[in-house]
Design an enzyme around this catalytic site. Structure first.
Site, short mmCIF file in Angstrom:
data_model
loop_
_atom_site.label_atom_id
_atom_site.label_comp_id
_atom_site.label_asym_id
_atom_site.label_seq_id
_atom_site.Cartn_x
_atom_site.Cartn_y
_atom_site.Cartn_z
N HIS A 122 29.46 -10.33 61.98
CA HIS A 122 28.46 -11.20 62.58
C HIS A 122 29.20 -12.14 63.54
O HIS A 122 30.35 -12.49 63.29
CB HIS A 122 27.82 -11.99 61.44
CG HIS A 122 26.60 -12.77 61.79
ND1 HIS A 122 26.65 -13.98 62.41
CD2 HIS A 122 25.28 -12.52 61.57
CE1 HIS A 122 25.41 -14.45 62.57
NE2 HIS A 122 24.56 -13.57 62.06
N ASP A 199 32.63 -12.76 53.83
CA ASP A 199 31.33 -13.24 54.27
C ASP A 199 30.28 -12.53 53.42
O ASP A 199 30.00 -11.35 53.61
CB ASP A 199 31.17 -12.92 55.76
CG ASP A 199 29.77 -13.23 56.29
OD1 ASP A 199 28.89 -13.60 55.48
OD2 ASP A 199 29.56 -13.07 57.50
N GLN A 202 25.19 -11.36 53.76
CA GLN A 202 24.27 -10.23 53.73
C GLN A 202 24.24 -9.54 52.37
O GLN A 202 23.27 -8.88 52.02
CB GLN A 202 24.66 -9.23 54.82
CG GLN A 202 23.57 -8.26 55.20
CD GLN A 202 22.27 -8.95 55.59
OE1 GLN A 202 21.24 -8.65 55.02
NE2 GLN A 202 22.33 -9.87 56.51
N LYS A 225 19.13 -16.40 52.52
CA LYS A 225 19.11 -14.93 52.46
C LYS A 225 18.83 -14.46 51.04
O LYS A 225 18.64 -13.28 50.79
CB LYS A 225 20.45 -14.37 52.94
CG LYS A 225 20.74 -14.76 54.40
CD LYS A 225 21.02 -13.59 55.28
CE LYS A 225 21.02 -14.00 56.73
NZ LYS A 225 22.21 -13.61 57.46
N CYS A 363 23.21 -10.35 66.27
CA CYS A 363 24.41 -11.20 66.25
C CYS A 363 25.66 -10.37 66.00
O CYS A 363 26.61 -10.85 65.36
CB CYS A 363 24.32 -12.33 65.23
SG CYS A 363 23.02 -13.50 65.56
#
Ligand SMILES: *Cc1c(COP(=O)(O)O)cnc(C)c1O
Length: 405
Positions: A122, A199, A202, A225, A363
């Site tokens: 991202h 990260d 997601q 999220k 993104c």
């Protein structure tokens, strides 16, 4: 126990609304998830019954708010299997967490040090590192991906040297859905002494990681999220690292003592939590975790997998439809295009039919450059979506194809 999706849908008030005269089909869960009534109620309860600033007052409201906020921190700690509550830093979200770490490393890196990022990051996991490289003279190197949207691990191993200080990779790609082999990445990076940031923005809605066995040095996620509110997230860092990194922002709450000659900083986690935080958001983040636990992460993963398989096979029946991101290990994200048709046009037509999908580069422009496409249509599924909704998507895409070709 069977998964009662209709019952679950009743927890989400927004799913009752219609869009352009059709019942809403919300398939943009990779951008943000919808919120259950429990989480909404939690925010309302804070503002209507115990709104006060935390950690400061001796008065009852302030104590109640502080207690609820710290309780939420413990819920996050427990959920992610984190050893100490002070290793959980409240942030405004994933982007904030990454910038906090990147900023902290400014004083730890030297010219010529190397940072590895994956080709499917991202933008929020690319740009802060580029800025860090500009400040320090460190060099950014990219772990490439293959046509299926999987990282090329042989190249990764060759890129790892004693110069590598940091490795950054998302657990799941928001544009492709690929689940990356983070265990292996962490293990191999540690062999050369590099720190790893994962990260989890997601993956956090689909996979419950055990951060202690995973052994990541840093992990970031966003509440919005995973059924929580926007504007709040978490950064996990190993205690040794968080103690080593300098504070990110100066202000109230992050200090021990202030004089004009010298300020001493507060201990963890307050050192990184300057100013009044998103108190309601933090407390509601905890409520979102409670809600997800009631449904169960295993049940969520099984059901979403079923949806993914069904949607993939139904969409592939459409002639000229190509799916980007075909790794065997995927979460419920489908990025696709129709031959000769711009993704934006498909998104516009299906919206007219009440269906929310994402169109564009998500993104993650480097991924689009890799496939030499301007963008994709992305349908991302959550545990509250249904097979009937998949059918409606497929019909709408067929209709768009007929209208546009
Ligand atoms: C959503 C997302 C981000 C950014 O999260 P914010 O909440 O906007 O800070 C970063 N990385 C991935 C993989 C994402 O899906």
């Amino acid at each position: 126990m069977s998964f009662d999706v209709q019952k679950i849908r009743e927890d989400f008030p927004i799913l009752k609304r219609s869009v352009n005269g059709y019942p809403l089909v919300y398939l943009d869960n990779a951008a943000t998830s919808q919120k259950p009534q429990e989480v909404i109620d939690c925010i309302v309860a804070y503002y209507s019954t115990y709104n006060a600033n935390i950690h400061r007052g001796v008065h009852t409201l302030s104590q109640e708010a502080t207690e609820a906020y710290e309780e939420a921190r413990k819920k996050i700690q427990k959920h992610f299997h984190i050893q100490y509550p002070e290793e959980v830093i409240f942030t405004s979200g994933t982007t904030h967490g990454i910038n906090l770490v990147a900023n902290g490393f400014s004083s730890l890196l030297n010219e010529g040090d190397e940072i590895l990022v994956s080709a499917m990051e991202h933008h929020s996991n690319i740009v802060p590192w580029q800025m860090l490289c500009e400040r320090t003279g460190a060099i950014l190197k990219v772990i490439p991906m293959n046509e299926k949207g999987e990282l090329v691990m042989e190249v990764f191993e060759n890129l790892l040297t004693e110069k590598t200080q940091l490795v950054f990779v998302n657990h799941v790609s928001n544009a492709l859905g690929t689940i990356n082999p983070i265990e292996e990445i962490i293990q191999k990076s540690h062999k050369v002494g590099a720190a790893v940031l994962i990260d989890g923005a997601q993956s956090c809605a689909h996979i419950k990681p055990n951060l202690q066995t995973l052994d990541a040095d840093f992990y970031v996620a966003s509440a919005h999220k995973m059924c929580g509110p926007t504007g709040v997230g978490m950064l996990y860092g190993k205690k040794e690292w968080l103690e080593k990194l300098p504070p990110y922002q100066g202000g109230g709450e992050m200090i021990k003592e202030v004089t004009f000659e010298k300020t001493t900083y507060a201990g963890l986690p307050h050192k990184f939590e300057a100013g009044t935080p998103n108190i309601a958001g933090g407390i509601a983040f905890g409520a979102a975790i409670d809600y997800l636990h009631k449904i169960g992460f295993e049940a969520i993963a099984n059901y979403e997998n079923e949806l993914l398989e069904y949607a993939t096979s139904e969409l592939l029946k459409i002639k000229g439809l190509k799916i980007y991101g075909t790794s065997k290990k995927k979460t419920s994200v489908i990025s696709f295009n129709l031959e000769g048709i711009h993704p934006f046009d498909i998104g516009t037509i299906v919206d007219k039919l009440g269906i929310a999908v994402r169109t564009g580069h998500h993104c993650a422009q480097p991924i689009m450059d890799f496939y030499k496409i301007p963008g994709t249509v992305r349908a991302s599924f959550s545990f509250y979506n249904t097979k009937e909704e998949v059918d409606r998507l497929v019909k709408a895409v067929q209709k768009a194809q007929m209208m546009l070709s």
